[in-house]
Write a protein that holds these residues in place. Sequence first.
Motif, PDB file in Angstrom:
ATOM      1  N   GLY A  47       0.780  -1.223   0.000  1.00  0.00           N
ATOM      2  CA  GLY A  47       0.000   0.000   0.000  1.00  0.00           C
ATOM      3  C   GLY A  47       0.812   1.274   0.000  1.00  0.00           C
ATOM      4  O   GLY A  47       0.243   2.378   0.000  1.00  0.00           O
ATOM      5  N   MET A  48       2.143   1.148  -0.012  1.00  0.00           N
ATOM      6  CA  MET A  48       3.004   2.332   0.070  1.00  0.00           C
ATOM      7  C   MET A  48       3.847   2.540  -1.189  1.00  0.00           C
ATOM      8  O   MET A  48       4.815   3.293  -1.181  1.00  0.00           O
ATOM      9  N   VAL A  49       3.469   1.889  -2.280  1.00  0.00           N
ATOM     10  CA  VAL A  49       4.200   2.074  -3.540  1.00  0.00           C
ATOM     11  C   VAL A  49       3.839   3.447  -4.104  1.00  0.00           C
ATOM     12  O   VAL A  49       2.660   3.773  -4.266  1.00  0.00           O
ATOM     13  N   PRO A  50       4.816   4.287  -4.407  1.00  0.00           N
ATOM     14  CA  PRO A  50       4.521   5.620  -4.944  1.00  0.00           C
ATOM     15  C   PRO A  50       3.803   5.533  -6.298  1.00  0.00           C
ATOM     16  O   PRO A  50       4.197   4.739  -7.161  1.00  0.00           O
ATOM     17  N   PRO A  51       2.746   6.317  -6.510  1.00  0.00           N
ATOM     18  CA  PRO A  51       2.056   6.330  -7.806  1.00  0.00           C
ATOM     19  C   PRO A  51       3.001   6.597  -8.971  1.00  0.00           C
ATOM     20  O   PRO A  51       2.810   6.053 -10.064  1.00  0.00           O
ATOM     21  N   ALA A  52       4.028   7.427  -8.757  1.00  0.00           N
ATOM     22  CA  ALA A  52       4.975   7.727  -9.838  1.00  0.00           C
ATOM     23  C   ALA A  52       5.699   6.465 -10.288  1.00  0.00           C
ATOM     24  O   ALA A  52       6.026   6.300 -11.475  1.00  0.00           O
ATOM     25  N   HIS A  53       5.975   5.578  -9.308  1.00  0.00           N
ATOM     26  CA  HIS A  53       6.655   4.323  -9.648  1.00  0.00           C
ATOM     27  C   HIS A  53       5.727   3.428 -10.488  1.00  0.00           C
ATOM     28  O   HIS A  53       6.170   2.800 -11.463  1.00  0.00           O
ATOM     29  N   ILE A  54       4.460   3.368 -10.097  1.00  0.00           N
ATOM     30  CA  ILE A  54       3.474   2.582 -10.858  1.00  0.00           C
ATOM     31  C   ILE A  54       3.312   3.161 -12.260  1.00  0.00           C
ATOM     32  O   ILE A  54       3.250   2.429 -13.257  1.00  0.00           O
ATOM     33  N   LYS A  55       3.285   4.496 -12.352  1.00  0.00           N
ATOM     34  CA  LYS A  55       3.133   5.143 -13.660  1.00  0.00           C
ATOM     35  C   LYS A  55       4.303   4.810 -14.563  1.00  0.00           C
ATOM     36  O   LYS A  55       4.131   4.552 -15.761  1.00  0.00           O
ATOM     37  N   LYS A  56       5.522   4.802 -13.967  1.00  0.00           N
ATOM     38  CA  LYS A  56       6.714   4.505 -14.759  1.00  0.00           C
ATOM     39  C   LYS A  56       6.703   3.076 -15.269  1.00  0.00           C
ATOM     40  O   LYS A  56       7.074   2.792 -16.415  1.00  0.00           O
ATOM     41  N   MET A  57       6.259   2.144 -14.384  1.00  0.00           N
ATOM     42  CA  MET A  57       6.309   0.727 -14.742  1.00  0.00           C
ATOM     43  C   MET A  57       5.108   0.288 -15.602  1.00  0.00           C
ATOM     44  O   MET A  57       5.258  -0.461 -16.561  1.00  0.00           O
ATOM     45  N   TYR A  58       3.910   0.755 -15.231  1.00  0.00           N
ATOM     46  CA  TYR A  58       2.685   0.223 -15.861  1.00  0.00           C
ATOM     47  C   TYR A  58       1.816   1.312 -16.484  1.00  0.00           C
ATOM     48  O   TYR A  58       0.694   1.048 -16.912  1.00  0.00           O
ATOM     49  N   GLY A  59       2.319   2.513 -16.539  1.00  0.00           N
ATOM     50  CA  GLY A  59       1.499   3.642 -16.971  1.00  0.00           C
ATOM     51  C   GLY A  59       0.866   3.473 -18.336  1.00  0.00           C
ATOM     52  O   GLY A  59      -0.325   3.745 -18.519  1.00  0.00           O
ATOM     53  N   LYS A  60       1.639   3.019 -19.298  1.00  0.00           N
ATOM     54  CA  LYS A  60       1.109   2.915 -20.660  1.00  0.00           C
ATOM     55  C   LYS A  60      -0.017   1.886 -20.754  1.00  0.00           C
ATOM     56  O   LYS A  60      -1.025   2.104 -21.430  1.00  0.00           O
ATOM     57  N   SER A  61       0.156   0.745 -20.083  1.00  0.00           N
ATOM     58  CA  SER A  61      -0.895  -0.277 -20.140  1.00  0.00           C
ATOM     59  C   SER A  61      -2.157   0.213 -19.427  1.00  0.00           C
ATOM     60  O   SER A  61      -3.279  -0.069 -19.874  1.00  0.00           O
ATOM     61  N   ILE A  62      -1.984   0.959 -18.324  1.00  0.00           N
ATOM     62  CA  ILE A  62      -3.149   1.524 -17.632  1.00  0.00           C
ATOM     63  C   ILE A  62      -3.831   2.547 -18.526  1.00  0.00           C
ATOM     64  O   ILE A  62      -5.068   2.596 -18.628  1.00  0.00           O
ATOM     65  N   LEU A  63      -3.046   3.362 -19.223  1.00  0.00           N
ATOM     66  CA  LEU A  63      -3.601   4.355 -20.145  1.00  0.00           C
ATOM     67  C   LEU A  63      -4.411   3.675 -21.250  1.00  0.00           C
ATOM     68  O   LEU A  63      -5.535   4.089 -21.568  1.00  0.00           O
ATOM     69  N   VAL A  64      -3.853   2.629 -21.821  1.00  0.00           N
ATOM     70  CA  VAL A  64      -4.545   1.907 -22.898  1.00  0.00           C
ATOM     71  C   VAL A  64      -5.858   1.330 -22.389  1.00  0.00           C
ATOM     72  O   VAL A  64      -6.904   1.421 -23.051  1.00  0.00           O
ATOM     73  N   ASP A  65      -5.836   0.740 -21.189  1.00  0.00           N
ATOM     74  CA  ASP A  65      -7.061   0.170 -20.625  1.00  0.00           C
ATOM     75  C   ASP A  65      -8.125   1.239 -20.421  1.00  0.00           C
ATOM     76  O   ASP A  65      -9.302   1.035 -20.754  1.00  0.00           O
ATOM     77  N   GLU A  66      -7.745   2.369 -19.879  1.00  0.00           N
ATOM     78  CA  GLU A  66      -8.712   3.426 -19.617  1.00  0.00           C
ATOM     79  C   GLU A  66      -9.254   4.020 -20.912  1.00  0.00           C
ATOM     80  O   GLU A  66     -10.446   4.333 -21.003  1.00  0.00           O
ATOM     81  N   ILE A  67      -8.402   4.163 -21.899  1.00  0.00           N
ATOM     82  CA  ILE A  67      -8.874   4.645 -23.204  1.00  0.00           C
ATOM     83  C   ILE A  67      -9.882   3.668 -23.788  1.00  0.00           C
ATOM     84  O   ILE A  67     -10.928   4.067 -24.337  1.00  0.00           O
ATOM     85  N   ASN A  68      -9.588   2.371 -23.684  1.00  0.00           N
ATOM     86  CA  ASN A  68     -10.506   1.354 -24.210  1.00  0.00           C
ATOM     87  C   ASN A  68     -11.846   1.382 -23.479  1.00  0.00           C
ATOM     88  O   ASN A  68     -12.911   1.241 -24.101  1.00  0.00           O
ATOM     89  N   HIS A  69     -11.809   1.544 -22.146  1.00  0.00           N
ATOM     90  CA  HIS A  69     -13.058   1.648 -21.387  1.00  0.00           C
ATOM     91  C   HIS A  69     -13.845   2.873 -21.828  1.00  0.00           C
ATOM     92  O   HIS A  69     -15.075   2.810 -21.989  1.00  0.00           O
ATOM     93  N   LEU A  70     -13.146   3.974 -22.015  1.00  0.00           N
ATOM     94  CA  LEU A  70     -13.786   5.215 -22.427  1.00  0.00           C
ATOM     95  C   LEU A  70     -14.415   5.070 -23.812  1.00  0.00           C
ATOM     96  O   LEU A  70     -15.539   5.527 -24.062  1.00  0.00           O
ATOM     97  N   LEU A  71     -13.700   4.414 -24.702  1.00  0.00           N
ATOM     98  CA  LEU A  71     -14.225   4.172 -26.050  1.00  0.00           C
ATOM     99  C   LEU A  71     -15.482   3.315 -26.009  1.00  0.00           C
ATOM    100  O   LEU A  71     -16.486   3.608 -26.672  1.00  0.00           O
ATOM    101  N   SER A  72     -15.421   2.223 -25.249  1.00  0.00           N
ATOM    102  CA  SER A  72     -16.551   1.308 -25.168  1.00  0.00           C
ATOM    103  C   SER A  72     -17.788   2.007 -24.621  1.00  0.00           C
ATOM    104  O   SER A  72     -18.885   1.904 -25.193  1.00  0.00           O
ATOM    105  N   ASP A  73     -17.609   2.751 -23.518  1.00  0.00           N
ATOM    106  CA  ASP A  73     -18.747   3.467 -22.926  1.00  0.00           C
ATOM    107  C   ASP A  73     -19.282   4.529 -23.880  1.00  0.00           C
ATOM    108  O   ASP A  73     -20.505   4.690 -24.027  1.00  0.00           O
ATOM    109  N   SER A  74     -18.386   5.238 -24.543  1.00  0.00           N
ATOM    110  CA  SER A  74     -18.802   6.308 -25.450  1.00  0.00           C
ATOM    111  C   SER A  74     -19.580   5.752 -26.640  1.00  0.00           C
ATOM    112  O   SER A  74     -20.605   6.311 -27.053  1.00  0.00           O
ATOM    113  N   LEU A  75     -19.081   4.650 -27.198  1.00  0.00           N
ATOM    114  CA  LEU A  75     -19.765   4.010 -28.323  1.00  0.00           C
ATOM    115  C   LEU A  75     -21.173   3.586 -27.932  1.00  0.00           C
ATOM    116  O   LEU A  75     -22.150   3.895 -28.635  1.00  0.00           O
TER     117      LEU A  75
END
Length: 448
Positions: A47-75
């Motif tokens: 529970g103490m992992v810095p968000p910046a560290h998560i963004k550096k390691m997994y940021g792009k995959s999280i971004l892709v997932d959120e974009i896909n969710h946004l696309l699906s809901d919008s469609l």
Amino acid sequence: MDITQEKIDDLNSVLTIKINQQDYQAKVEKAIKEQAKKAKLPGFRPGMVPPAHIKKMYGKSILVDEINHLLSDSLNNYITENKLEVLGQPLPKTDDEKQFNWDFTEDYEFNYELGLAPDFTLDFSAADVIPQYVIKIDDETLQERIKNIRKSYGKMTNPDVSSAEDVLYSELVQLSPDGSVFEGGITNTTSVRIDQVTDEEVKSSLIGLKKGDVVNFDINKAFNNDVAKIAALLKIDEETASDLKSDFNLTVKNVNRLEESDLNQEFYDKVFGPDVVHNEEEFTAKIKEEQEAMMAQDAERKLQDELYQFVLSKVNFELPDEFLKRWLKATNEKLSEQELEDGYNDFAKNLKWTLVENKIIKDNNIEIKYEEVFQAAKQRLDAQFRMYSPQALTEEQLGQYTVQFLQDKENANRIFEEVKALRVFDYLKTVITLDKKEIENSEFKKLE
């Protein structure tokens, strides 16, 4: 976010969805923070992992997932809000060559193809006439049914000489081409029903035989090269049976004959229950009634098929065929081009019928209630259980099985579609003129 629709024609359009940083940034940051709270990484307390560290390691995959969710809901929201009747599902345009960096500051644009349901009208009236057959059992079929029932309650005897309806309990031994016994060949002791032999010459050779008689038996000729039947008779696999060319020696071990039961009260009570039928006249009438009830089901299926074919012949609209073919390929990766071409016409025909069904349901405010689906499923299960057990289930047991059956989404959807089709057929029967025609079952079979 900006969504626009470009109509290519009445059946095809392209949706363009433009997403900028403000549309996704908050969602991505929230997802990163939630991931940080759950992450278990070496060197950090839970529970103490810095968000910046998560963004550096997994940021792009999280971004892709959120974009896909946004696309699906919008469609989905756009289609619902604009009351678009789409066929299949939106397909990402494959000719787009956009390359994204996924760097948290980029604006994105996505294009989706839509296949649209056609606009059409239905024009049915009493001037449209469909034959509705009332099937009457002919005397030959009735007597054959009576004979079979009497035999099923009859007794087995062993006459000295075989007749056309007997069963020969026999030993079959494979022969070589020269007529001698094939050493190491196929042998089997089995029952040969003479009435199932399709070749008249072979059948004739099996009539008039006595216990111990031996005859040459051309098994392929006897059953018209029916591989499944030959395999079952010889207890071999169908591949072996398909290559089999040999004749067999048939040695009669016994002649079995099923005698018809006497027409008496004991027999009537066994067939229909105590004191339902009391004489041959009542017995014949009861069998006729039951057979014609079964034939009424055949007549109803025929009527439904006539209505189905007639309705499709009356509606005249096109489908977005090329889009639907691309959609079928996209959702069935193993579907070959040949399979697609071979099966598309049937798919399109069924889709047109579904569109007609939906329009009839909507235009006539036909409501399908859960109770109708429940009762239809209950009847289906009751019939299945009765096939395997003479003891009927209690109403409570049947109800419990039905509830369990309908908890499966696929089962529930299938029964719902069946009920919907029946309601549509019931509606069509009130609009289209049904021309009742009595017909004997032997003539009705020629129509199928």
